[in-house]
Structure formats: C-alpha cells, structure tokens
Design an enzyme around this catalytic site. Structure first.
Site, PDB file in Angstrom:
ATOM      1  N   ARG A 159       0.856  -1.183  -0.042  1.00  0.00           N
ATOM      2  CA  ARG A 159      -0.142  -0.040  -0.080  1.00  0.00           C
ATOM      3  C   ARG A 159       1.060   1.302   0.098  1.00  0.00           C
ATOM      4  O   ARG A 159       0.346   2.275  -0.421  1.00  0.00           O
ATOM      5  CB  ARG A 159      -0.999  -0.110   1.106  1.00  0.00           C
ATOM      6  CG  ARG A 159      -1.956  -0.879   0.844  1.00  0.00           C
ATOM      7  CD  ARG A 159      -2.745  -1.690   2.124  1.00  0.00           C
ATOM      8  NE  ARG A 159      -2.193  -2.675   2.573  1.00  0.00           N
ATOM      9  CZ  ARG A 159      -2.133  -3.163   3.968  1.00  0.00           C
ATOM     10  NH1 ARG A 159      -2.822  -2.539   4.811  1.00  0.00           N
ATOM     11  NH2 ARG A 159      -1.820  -4.246   4.332  1.00  0.00           N
ATOM     12  N   GLU A 201       3.192  -8.067  12.775  1.00  0.00           N
ATOM     13  CA  GLU A 201       2.425  -8.204  13.705  1.00  0.00           C
ATOM     14  C   GLU A 201       1.564  -9.625  13.456  1.00  0.00           C
ATOM     15  O   GLU A 201       1.420 -10.373  14.552  1.00  0.00           O
ATOM     16  CB  GLU A 201       0.838  -7.192  13.505  1.00  0.00           C
ATOM     17  CG  GLU A 201      -0.265  -7.379  14.579  1.00  0.00           C
ATOM     18  CD  GLU A 201      -1.175  -6.399  14.262  1.00  0.00           C
ATOM     19  OE1 GLU A 201      -1.213  -5.842  13.175  1.00  0.00           O
ATOM     20  OE2 GLU A 201      -2.000  -6.546  14.947  1.00  0.00           O
TER      21      GLU A 201
HETATM   22  C1  PRP Z   1       1.143  -3.992   6.315  1.00  0.00           C
HETATM   23  C2  PRP Z   1       1.347  -2.311   6.092  1.00  0.00           C
HETATM   24  C3  PRP Z   1       2.529  -1.818   6.670  1.00  0.00           C
HETATM   25  C4  PRP Z   1       3.117  -3.162   7.563  1.00  0.00           C
HETATM   26  C5  PRP Z   1       2.865  -2.599   9.021  1.00  0.00           C
HETATM   27  O1  PRP Z   1       1.726  -4.633   5.223  1.00  0.00           O
HETATM   28  O2  PRP Z   1       0.906  -1.961   4.922  1.00  0.00           O
HETATM   29  O3  PRP Z   1       3.287  -2.354   5.455  1.00  0.00           O
HETATM   30  O4  PRP Z   1       2.008  -4.455   7.611  1.00  0.00           O
HETATM   31  O5  PRP Z   1       3.205  -3.693  10.032  1.00  0.00           O
HETATM   32  P1  PRP Z   1       4.463  -3.537  10.928  1.00  0.00           P
HETATM   33  O6  PRP Z   1       4.509  -2.296  11.561  1.00  0.00           O
HETATM   34  O7  PRP Z   1       4.295  -4.559  11.952  1.00  0.00           O
HETATM   35  O8  PRP Z   1       5.775  -3.754  10.003  1.00  0.00           O
HETATM   36  P2  PRP Z   1       1.646  -6.135   4.852  1.00  0.00           P
HETATM   37  O9  PRP Z   1       2.771  -6.737   5.683  1.00  0.00           O
HETATM   38  O10 PRP Z   1       0.221  -6.618   5.245  1.00  0.00           O
HETATM   39  O11 PRP Z   1       1.941  -6.187   3.486  1.00  0.00           O
HETATM   40  P3  PRP Z   1       1.149  -6.006   2.142  1.00  0.00           P
HETATM   41  O12 PRP Z   1       1.212  -4.437   2.226  1.00  0.00           O
HETATM   42  O13 PRP Z   1       2.054  -6.334   0.878  1.00  0.00           O
HETATM   43  O14 PRP Z   1      -0.104  -6.595   2.128  1.00  0.00           O
HETATM   44  N1  ADE Z   2      -0.489  -4.503   9.153  1.00  0.00           N
HETATM   45  C1  ADE Z   2      -0.037  -4.941  10.218  1.00  0.00           C
HETATM   46  N2  ADE Z   2      -0.991  -5.108  10.962  1.00  0.00           N
HETATM   47  C2  ADE Z   2      -2.054  -4.335  10.377  1.00  0.00           C
HETATM   48  C3  ADE Z   2      -3.549  -4.226  10.843  1.00  0.00           C
HETATM   49  N3  ADE Z   2      -3.903  -4.291  11.929  1.00  0.00           N
HETATM   50  N4  ADE Z   2      -4.235  -3.620   9.783  1.00  0.00           N
HETATM   51  C4  ADE Z   2      -3.540  -3.348   8.278  1.00  0.00           C
HETATM   52  N5  ADE Z   2      -2.478  -3.638   8.049  1.00  0.00           N
HETATM   53  C5  ADE Z   2      -1.573  -4.153   9.125  1.00  0.00           C
END
Ligand code: PRP
Ligand code: ADE
Length: 175
Positions: free
Chosen positions: A62, A99
């Site tokens: 994103r 997470e």
């Molecule tokens: C989500 C979000 C951040 C990250 C935040 O991405 O867009 O990049 O998690 O989490 P953190 O602070 O615990 O590292 P995700 O890993 O779900 O990947 P995606 O956007 O490719 O689906």
């Molecule tokens: N990436 C890690 N935690 C998330 C949450 N709670 N919602 C959306 N993106 C995430």
C-alpha cells in the site's frame, strides 16, 4: 462519496483478517474515495513543505499507492521496497517480524545514491518491523531519511516508539 475532512472516517476495520484477533485497518476505502485519497496525500505532504527531499521510497504494497502519488506531486522519483524475490536487479535484503508473521524485504542496490534525502511512505505503522527493515536498507545504501510518513498508527504495537528510538522523524495522520 464522503464529505468528512478526517481521513479516519474513510478507513474501515475488518475484524479477524488475515487471522483471528487482528483488527485489519482497510485503507482501500480511503483510496477509492476521490476526496479521501487527495486529502490523505495532501495531509501526508503538509509537514514537509519546503524540505529537501530527493526520493520517495514506498513499502510494499500500500506504500506504493501512496508513495507513487506523493512522488508525482513532488516531481520526484519513486523507489519500491519489495517483498523477497520480486525485484529483478541486484538487491540487498533485510528480514523482519510482522504483527502476524515474518518476511524479508529488498531494494535494488543502485536505487538510492549516498547522501540522497529520502521520504519513506507506507499506509500503516503497527510493530514498526517493516519500516525498520526499510530504514536499514535505505541507510545501508547511504540514504538519509528525512521522515517516515504513514496514515494510520496502531500505538499499542509500539511502532512509533521503535522508529523514534532509531532517531526517525515519524509522521502519522490518525490512530
Ligand atoms: C502492512 C502495512 C505495513 C505493515 C505494518 O503490510 O501495509 O507495510 O503491515 O506492519 P508493521 O509495522 O508491524 O511492520 P503487510 O505486511 O500486510 O503487506 P502488504 O501491504 O504487502 O499486504
Ligand atoms: N499491518 C499490520 N497490522 C495491520 C493491521 N492491523 N491492519 C492493517 N495492516 C496491518
């Protein structure tokens, strides 16, 4: 179409995605709304008016949508940090915890020049693991991080504190 001037009002929460117990902040509803999306980009840019920035780095996935729009608005180049195995050129990588899982991110080793001022962009800060890995990659290439900019903070997961401890300027729009 919504009329609110609070970005939070455009973001929905999906319960138990991608796993039970996770409240997933879904920014697709913000991105899909023309006022909401423009407002989010404008608000993310606001703190950096007049600051030197040479490149915008977006964190997959994103962060690409936001970072692309921000780079275009600033007439700057955009650099992606991607999940392992997606970038075609020579890369450097960092492993990190999420997470809900673990992952490895990569950057092309020629994407940032030493001394370049970088703005790091993503949609959400949770544990800060993704951003921390991204910061390490940029700093290994000699980039200087002006700030890390996110829309959503999940303060209970400690990401902001982690990045600030690393000396980062962290910019967030809502919780
Ligand atoms: C989500 C979000 C951040 C990250 C935040 O991405 O867009 O990049 O998690 O989490 P953190 O602070 O615990 O590292 P995700 O890993 O779900 O990947 P995606 O956007 O490719 O689906
Ligand atoms: N990436 C890690 N935690 C998330 C949450 N709670 N919602 C959306 N993106 C995430």
């Amino acid at each position: 179409m919504k009329r609110s001037t609070d970005v939070k009002d455009y973001i929905r929460t999906i319960v138990d995605f991608p796993h039970e117990g996770i409240l997933f902040r879904d920014v697709t509803t913000l991105f899909a709304d023309p006022r909401g999306f423009r407002m989010a980009i404008d608000q993310m840019l606001h703190p950096f008016a007049g600051e030197r920035i040479d490149k915008v780095v977006g964190l997959e996935a994103r962060g690409f949508i936001l970072g692309g729009a921000i780079a275009h608005q600033l007439s700057l180049g955009f650099v992606p940090i991607r999940k392992k195995g997606k970038l075609p050129g020579t890369t450097i990588s960092e492993e990190y915890k999420l997470e809900y899982g673990e992952a490895i991110v990569e950057i092309h080793d020629d994407a940032i020049q030493p001394g370049e001022k970088v703005l790091v962009v993503d949609d959400l800060l949770a544990t800060g693991g993704t951003a921390e890995a991204g910061i390490k990659l940029i700093e290994r290439l000699g980039g200087e991080i002006v700030a890390c900019s996110f829309i959503v903070d999940l303060p209970e997961l400690g990401g902001r504190a982690k990045l600030e401890k690393m000396g980062m300027n962290v910019s967030l729009l809502c919780e």
